[in-house]
Design a protein around this motif. Structure first.
Motif: not given
Length: 568
Positions: A207-222
């Protein structure tokens, strides 16, 4: 109406129109980390169990269909216009929006063209891993520079048990949490509660999960669905995309989602690619080292090559070249690919099956071996043994073989739970497996019964015949019991099935042949004698002068005669 075509050289089915009559889906991953994805990026994901390990939400039989899913949204920062990299969920007019989906062997690529921007969204699960890649390549076909924002979206379940997530909202809607650190999002359920939660015996993955952004800058999230979609918004025009900016929401006791935002600026003719990873396990403990190892495009490309190589090798086990293209499509790629997928999942998850059975349906799984014995003989043998160990000593079968199946110690089904055809499918699958592998000695392999005792495979076959021969109806035909192969047909327990009679006849013939080859003359003679008795009953009761009937109910009603307007 033409919606696509087979590209057998690439081993892909190409969907050229996104507005298909229904969602056309593909499978990603393995039976450990599984995913269903449609030609419009709808679908869901689950860990080990479609019912108890569902970490990504889908609403079955919903309107619009197959939503939510794995979405990329693109927004022009100058004009404010936005669309999705798959036709849905934004659904731009098809005279302006072009889309092509390529369902491949455990990967799907969706290409779109809109407003002089071309995008390629590619989804797959690397071999042996518990995460998926989402790759988005964006190309500027305009004559001017374009400034874009890209947003991801998927919707997480609030509890991995589908029933709890969908029904028990007074509990499940309050136990989720979203966090962010650097380029990663962490999604947690029960983070503040007891660790031995029900229906999720998945160890550190649970019951745990994750998301990652790679090869680009993170400018926002929700991480809050309400923040991204809006209280009265929808997937077609979510607030964050419409407003051009995520809110950096940290869900706490909310519906959770996974959205990362990045900005992309493209010169005319320029392309850029971003990489998104989504997986299970605690983000900081499990996800972070995975991202460190796999979170770059070079590694992602290598993993895709390995995935294709493995699947294409399986499909190369037999190749035919006939004058009929449709036969070639089926034999060389799609028939076998479907058989391999069906063998793996045993109908445990799809767009129409929720996965609540959570195990191997007996007859289905025994039949599945027929389609894959040449391509994956080792796995076919393992499955055959597992299904044989689900046969109980009387010769009938446990209806569903669960993941925790314990041969020799299972409860014997009640008499009313037995189906008449289950173990008769071994007379199709065992000879097919031996013919493909040459493993004649498989017949001498000792396999335990589900409840008690053991026998050779040859002995299991004899017991399957005896089970039906000991349960014959008033006319000398096998009883249908709870059901024959047609589950919708209710004959009454002592109703008689001609389908099963023909299966039993095949079984007796096959057993006689095997016995002769093994030097068991008496067994062969016994089987042929029983077959003669059955033949007489079939001819006396089932031939109506034009064709064979198909059933006689317990009350004596005959189905399938030439006099019936329907069901002949």
């Amino acid at each position: 109406m033409q919606y696509g075509y087979f590209d057998d050289e690439a081993k892909e089915y190409v969907i050229t129109r996104p507005d298909t009559p229904t969602s056309w889906s593909n499978y990603l991953g393995s039976t450990v980390y599984g995913a269903v994805i449609t030609n419009n990026a709808g679908g869901y994901g689950f860990y080990k169990s479609g019912a108890q390990g569902r970490f990504m939400r889908l609403r079955f039989n919903a309107v619009p269909m197959d939503q939510p899913g794995r979405y990329f949204y693109l927004r022009d920062r100058d004009s404010g216009d936005f669309w999705s990299a798959s036709w849905q969920p934004v659904g731009k007019p098809l005279d302006q929006y072009k889309s092509e989906c390529r369902h491949g062997t455990a990967y799907t690529k969706i290409t779109s063209e809109y407003s002089s921007i071309r995008s390629e969204a590619l989804y797959y699960v690397p071999l042996g891993q518990n995460f998926e890649y989402w790759r988005l390549k964006v190309t500027n076909n305009d004559s001017k520079e374009r400034k874009l924002s890209a947003f991801t979206y998927c919707e997480l379940t609030n509890q991995w048990s589908t029933e709890q997530d969908q029904v028990n909202l007074q509990y499940s809607v309050f136990i989720s949490k979203g966090e962010q650190r650097d380029n990663m999002l962490r999604f947690a359920i029960h983070d503040n509660l007891y660790k031995q939660f029900p229906n999720a015996d998945f160890g550190e993955q649970g019951m745990h999960s994750w998301m990652a952004l790679c090869e680009a800058p993170l400018t926002g999230f929700d991480t809050s669905r309400e923040a991204f979609i809006g209280t009265y918004g929808n997937y077609e025009h979510p607030d964050a995309v419409k407003n051009g900016k995520c809110t950096n929401s940290l869900a706490y006791g909310d519906n959770i989602c996974g959205s990362v935002e990045t900005e992309i600026t493209l010169k005319p003719g320029e392309s850029k690619e971003i990489l998104v990873m989504f997986g299970i396990g605690d983000a900081w403990v499990t996800g972070k080292p995975i991202v460190a190892e796999f979170g770059n495009l070079d590694r992602a490309e290598k993993e895709l090559a390995k995935l294709k190589e493995t699947w294409h090798a399986r499909l190369g086990s037999f190749v035919a070249n006939t004058p009929d293209e449709d036969i070639n499509h089926t034999i060389n790629v799609w028939g076998l690919y479907n058989c391999l997928i069906t063998f793996a999942w045993s109908r445990a998850a799809s767009l129409i099956y929720n996965g609540e059975r959570d195990g191997l349906g007996y007859r289905d799984s025994v039949q599945d071996i027929l389609g894959v014995a040449a391509a994956i003989p080792e796995e076919a043998e393992e499955r055959l043994v597992r299904m044989l160990s689900g046969q109980v000593k009387c010769g009938g079968a446990i209806p569903v073989i669960k993941k925790d199946h314990n041969p020799g110690h299972e409860k014997t089904p009640e008499p009313g739970e037995f189906r008449s055809d289950d173990c008769l499918w071994f007379f199709n699958s065992v000879p097919a497996f031996i013919a493909e592998t040459g493993k004649w000695d498989f017949l001498n392999k000792v396999v335990p019964y589900g409840d008690e005792g053991e026998a050779t495979v040859y002995g299991h076959l004899k017991q399957a015949l005896l089970f039906n021969l000991e349960r014959m109806g008033a006319d000398g035909l096998p009883c249908g019991l709870l059901a024959d192969w047609n589950d919708c047909l209710k004959l009454g327990y002592k109703g008689q099935s001609l389908f099963v009679a023909f299966q039993l006849r095949l079984g007796l013939t096959t057993y006689a042949d095997i016995s002769t080859r093994l030097g068991e003359k008496a067994e062969s003679e016994w089987a042929l004698c029983e077959r003669d008795k059955l033949d007489k009953a079939i001819q006396a009761k089932c031939w109506d002068g034009k064709w064979f009937i198909w059933a006689i109910t317990e009350s004596g009603q005959v189905y399938g005669t030439k006099t019936m307007e329907e069901g002949q």
